[in-house]
Write a protein that holds these residues in place. Sequence first.
Motif, PDB file in Angstrom:
ATOM      1  N   MET A  32     -25.040  -0.081  13.289  1.00 24.04           N
ATOM      2  CA  MET A  32     -24.859   0.276  14.704  1.00 24.04           C
ATOM      3  C   MET A  32     -26.225   0.422  15.377  1.00 24.04           C
ATOM      4  O   MET A  32     -27.161   0.962  14.786  1.00 24.04           O
ATOM      5  CB  MET A  32     -24.071   1.579  14.825  1.00 24.04           C
ATOM      6  N   ILE A  33     -26.305  -0.091  16.592  1.00 18.18           N
ATOM      7  CA  ILE A  33     -27.514   0.057  17.402  1.00 18.18           C
ATOM      8  C   ILE A  33     -27.190   0.994  18.563  1.00 18.18           C
ATOM      9  O   ILE A  33     -26.178   0.806  19.244  1.00 18.18           O
ATOM     10  CB  ILE A  33     -27.989  -1.297  17.945  1.00 18.18           C
ATOM     11  N   VAL A  34     -28.042   1.984  18.782  1.00 13.29           N
ATOM     12  CA  VAL A  34     -27.820   2.938  19.866  1.00 13.29           C
ATOM     13  C   VAL A  34     -29.097   3.087  20.683  1.00 13.29           C
ATOM     14  O   VAL A  34     -30.157   3.411  20.133  1.00 13.29           O
ATOM     15  CB  VAL A  34     -27.390   4.324  19.326  1.00 13.29           C
ATOM     16  N   ALA A  35     -29.002   2.821  21.973  1.00 12.48           N
ATOM     17  CA  ALA A  35     -30.100   3.069  22.906  1.00 12.48           C
ATOM     18  C   ALA A  35     -29.754   4.310  23.727  1.00 12.48           C
ATOM     19  O   ALA A  35     -28.635   4.420  24.242  1.00 12.48           O
ATOM     20  CB  ALA A  35     -30.303   1.878  23.832  1.00 12.48           C
ATOM     21  N   GLN A  36     -30.697   5.226  23.818  1.00 12.15           N
ATOM     22  CA  GLN A  36     -30.469   6.485  24.537  1.00 12.15           C
ATOM     23  C   GLN A  36     -31.576   6.699  25.564  1.00 12.15           C
ATOM     24  O   GLN A  36     -32.731   6.907  25.210  1.00 12.15           O
ATOM     25  CB  GLN A  36     -30.435   7.663  23.547  1.00 12.15           C
ATOM     26  N   HIS A  37     -31.204   6.584  26.841  1.00 12.81           N
ATOM     27  CA  HIS A  37     -32.120   6.851  27.953  1.00 12.81           C
ATOM     28  C   HIS A  37     -33.459   6.120  27.752  1.00 12.81           C
ATOM     29  O   HIS A  37     -34.544   6.672  27.969  1.00 12.81           O
ATOM     30  CB  HIS A  37     -32.352   8.348  28.113  1.00 12.81           C
ATOM     31  N   LEU A  38     -33.354   4.863  27.369  1.00 13.76           N
ATOM     32  CA  LEU A  38     -34.524   4.054  27.041  1.00 13.76           C
ATOM     33  C   LEU A  38     -35.255   3.647  28.316  1.00 13.76           C
ATOM     34  O   LEU A  38     -34.665   3.080  29.229  1.00 13.76           O
ATOM     35  CB  LEU A  38     -34.064   2.828  26.263  1.00 13.76           C
ATOM     36  N   LEU A  91     -31.951   3.331  30.087  1.00 12.35           N
ATOM     37  CA  LEU A  91     -30.928   2.422  29.557  1.00 12.35           C
ATOM     38  C   LEU A  91     -30.263   3.027  28.322  1.00 12.35           C
ATOM     39  O   LEU A  91     -30.941   3.353  27.342  1.00 12.35           O
ATOM     40  CB  LEU A  91     -31.585   1.081  29.203  1.00 12.35           C
ATOM     41  N   SER A  92     -28.943   3.147  28.370  1.00 15.45           N
ATOM     42  CA  SER A  92     -28.177   3.661  27.237  1.00 15.45           C
ATOM     43  C   SER A  92     -27.002   2.735  26.958  1.00 15.45           C
ATOM     44  O   SER A  92     -26.287   2.332  27.882  1.00 15.45           O
ATOM     45  CB  SER A  92     -27.641   5.074  27.522  1.00 15.45           C
ATOM     46  N   PHE A  93     -26.816   2.379  25.692  1.00 11.98           N
ATOM     47  CA  PHE A  93     -25.672   1.565  25.295  1.00 11.98           C
ATOM     48  C   PHE A  93     -25.513   1.666  23.779  1.00 11.98           C
ATOM     49  O   PHE A  93     -26.397   2.143  23.063  1.00 11.98           O
ATOM     50  CB  PHE A  93     -25.843   0.098  25.709  1.00 11.98           C
ATOM     51  N   THR A  94     -24.348   1.215  23.287  1.00 10.38           N
ATOM     52  CA  THR A  94     -24.056   1.224  21.856  1.00 10.38           C
ATOM     53  C   THR A  94     -23.552  -0.144  21.442  1.00 10.38           C
ATOM     54  O   THR A  94     -22.713  -0.734  22.128  1.00 10.38           O
ATOM     55  CB  THR A  94     -22.993   2.286  21.518  1.00 10.38           C
ATOM     56  N   VAL A  95     -24.077  -0.663  20.332  1.00 15.35           N
ATOM     57  CA  VAL A  95     -23.626  -1.922  19.757  1.00 15.35           C
ATOM     58  C   VAL A  95     -22.841  -1.582  18.492  1.00 15.35           C
ATOM     59  O   VAL A  95     -23.404  -1.078  17.522  1.00 15.35           O
ATOM     60  CB  VAL A  95     -24.811  -2.845  19.425  1.00 15.35           C
ATOM     61  N   ARG A  96     -21.546  -1.850  18.515  1.00 14.30           N
ATOM     62  CA  ARG A  96     -20.661  -1.434  17.428  1.00 14.30           C
ATOM     63  C   ARG A  96     -20.702  -2.391  16.248  1.00 14.30           C
ATOM     64  O   ARG A  96     -20.875  -3.596  16.424  1.00 14.30           O
ATOM     65  CB  ARG A  96     -19.207  -1.364  17.919  1.00 14.30           C
TER      66      ARG A  96
END
Length: 305
Positions: free
Chosen positions: A1-7, A20-25
């Motif tokens: 899993m890839i997680v971007a938090q307030h990038l 930028l925030s998103f999740t790659v499942r």
Amino acid sequence: MIVAQHLTKRYGDRTAVEDLSFTVRPGVVTGFLGPNGAGKSTTLRMLVGLDHPTSGRITVDGRRYTDLPDPMRHVGLLIDAKAVHRGRSAHDHLLALAQTHNIPTARVREVLDLVGLGPVAHKRAGGFSLGMAQRLGIAAALLGDPQVLVLDEPVNGLDPDGVLWLRRLLAGYAARGRTVFLSSHLMSELSLIADDLVVIGQGRLLAEGTVSDVISSVAPESVRVVTPEAPALAAALQAADTTVTLEDAETLDVQGRSAREIGQIASARRIPLYELTPRRITLEEAFMQITRNAVEYATPGEALR
């Protein structure tokens, strides 16, 4: 899993990526979309430690890429297919990578055969076409049998057979519960392979979700209905969650009901149907609408719209 938090990433007074925030499942193929200058390449570079975030973080299975002791066994990466020593053969290029991670030599031949480069394994990479270079880059990404694949424009240069091969490869990879993050400008191809989408523009998140959800957020799916009794059918279809528009004396546009439901309602009331066609905009059309205010360079025609 890839997680971007307030990038966030700033270069001087220019902000390339903003909050930028998103999740790659895992278990699905996720398409990463955005117009030129959207911040996709910067995001991928931060993912693999080539750039450092100004703030926020992006991780793979909870860890930063630079903290992984053997990154090729965790993340398979294709950022630049031409980033190969031109004097080395395909075999020697992969062998050098394998030796940095104690990957068995047999794995080199295995991935070369997997990507179709077995017959040219000892040919110098400098003589490769773009499509062959792409295959070599994909082979390098697969070398460590990683749980996560990150591929930037992997379809470039591939012929139709190569595109089909890659589509099947990525679908099979995701089906084994692994994570696939795929950046591409080819909307038609992404519509065939991607399950999820992350869409960014001017460094900010514009849309995230399944392909169907992202498209529906722009224009909900509707059904075109042609019948000689359009007013009667329109009345029968009315409900709190249904929108019926009379386009002409015999044509309806219906949102909120499936073609099956409409057919069943029409049949129960003995209303004849001449046409019953689901309508859905394409991924490309949805993308253009989502990013219309986030394009770095607009053509004169676009600027007038």
